[in-house]
Design an enzyme around this catalytic site. Structure first.
Site, PDB file in Angstrom:
ATOM      1  NE  ARG A  23      -0.598  -0.892   4.865  1.00 19.96           N
ATOM      2  CZ  ARG A  23      -0.537  -0.175   5.977  1.00 19.96           C
ATOM      3  NH1 ARG A  23      -1.152   0.997   6.029  1.00 19.96           N
ATOM      4  NH2 ARG A  23       0.100  -0.604   7.045  1.00 19.96           N
ATOM      5  CD  GLU A  71     -17.240   2.439   3.967  1.00 19.24           C
ATOM      6  OE1 GLU A  71     -18.457   2.502   4.243  1.00 19.24           O
ATOM      7  OE2 GLU A  71     -16.344   2.439   4.845  1.00 19.24           O
ATOM      8  CG  HIS A 122      -5.783  -2.842   5.456  1.00 20.63           C
ATOM      9  ND1 HIS A 122      -5.222  -1.775   4.794  1.00 20.63           N
ATOM     10  CD2 HIS A 122      -5.429  -2.703   6.755  1.00 20.63           C
ATOM     11  CE1 HIS A 122      -4.554  -1.015   5.655  1.00 20.63           C
ATOM     12  NE2 HIS A 122      -4.654  -1.565   6.859  1.00 20.63           N
ATOM     13  NE  ARG A 180      -2.387  -3.887   9.535  1.00 22.77           N
ATOM     14  CZ  ARG A 180      -2.867  -4.138  10.740  1.00 22.77           C
ATOM     15  NH1 ARG A 180      -3.857  -5.004  10.886  1.00 22.77           N
ATOM     16  NH2 ARG A 180      -2.389  -3.530  11.801  1.00 22.77           N
TER      17      ARG A 180
END
Length: 265
Positions: A23, A71, A122, A180
């Site tokens: 990430r 979201e 993640h 992650r």
């Protein structure tokens, strides 16, 4: 052996190999993309630091929208910004986006063919102590069946940076899948990256491979370790890096399947 043409990290099999969260490469890539193209904008669902979008926010606060824990709104606002000529990157945990807002992605982005990059961080079981509620195992399946949607799953932080920059220039909406935890750096800045092309990272020194291993995302290092062990046991192996799940490099996969006696994915 490692494919010498790809200029991979020579420290892959060393205990001192550098490990960086995939990430983080996205965050670095988005910052570079923002510097190159003022149409690039960022949106997040209250997870800017976790998804590494904070680098972009610090440099371009006027080109960032903090949507909050909403979201569905995240992707619908991104779709609207795309309709107005922007290039939106919207990030959250993969369990929430696309996990929670799949219908909004389907209706407002893919059906309208809006250029939005949905960043799911993640993903998979990489979240560890966050538990099963945060382990997005279904996100690849959810996104690859979407019309007009590309699905990209980089193997390390360097490839994630390259993928982020490349996605600025594509025409279609895309899903960028990130993990992650820290993973070993496998590629280098000189390693070629093409959204439309799979690459063979490991191959026999001589002769044809008996087994083909097709890998996507953060599992690449484990696959390379397995290939090295198999070679020591006399089993010739090729390992394919399939960073692009869609579009799928079917030609490369068929070539690998015809050469080998077994395929492992």
């Amino acid at each position: 052996m490692l494919n010498p043409k790809l200029k991979l990290n020579p420290k892959i099999f060393s205990t001192e190999v550098e490990q960086v969260p995939i990430r983080k490469g996205f965050g670095q890539g988005l910052l570079l993309a923002g510097e190159k193209d003022e149409k690039v904008v960022g949106l997040c669902a209250d997870l800017t630091e976790s998804t590494q979008m904070n680098l972009f926010v610090d440099k371009f606060p006027d080109r960032f929208v903090q949507i909050g824990v909403a979201e569905q709104n995240l992707v619908t606002v991104a779709s609207g910004m795309s309709a107005m000529g922007k290039i939106p990157f919207c990030s959250s945990y993969a369990m929430f986006s696309p996990g929670r807002n799949w219908e909004q992605i389907r209706t407002t982005i893919t059906y309208n063919d809006r250029k939005v990059v949905i960043v799911g961080s993640h993903s998979g079981i990489s979240v560890g102590p966050d538990g099963g509620t945060h382990q997005a195992l279904e996100d690849i399946a959810l996104m690859r069946v979407m019309p007009n949607m590309d699905v990209i799953s980089p193997c390390d932080a360097i490839e994630a940076k390259k993928a982020t920059l490349a996605l600025v220039d594509t025409k279609r909406p895309a899903y960028l899948r990130l993990v992650r935890e820290k993973t070993p750096i496998i590629t280098t800045e000189e390693t070629p990256f093409d959204i439309n092309k799979a690459e063979i990272f490991w191959m026999p020194d001589v002769g044809l491979a008996q087994v083909g291993i097709i890998v996507t995302g953060g599992l690449m290092h484990r696959a390379l370790l397995a290939a090295k062990e198999l070679e020591a046991e006399g089993i010739k192996t090729k390992v394919m890096n399939l960073a692009s799940i869609k579009p799928l490099d079917t030609e490369a996969i068929l070539v690998l399947a015809k050469e080998t006696r077994a395929i492992v994915t």
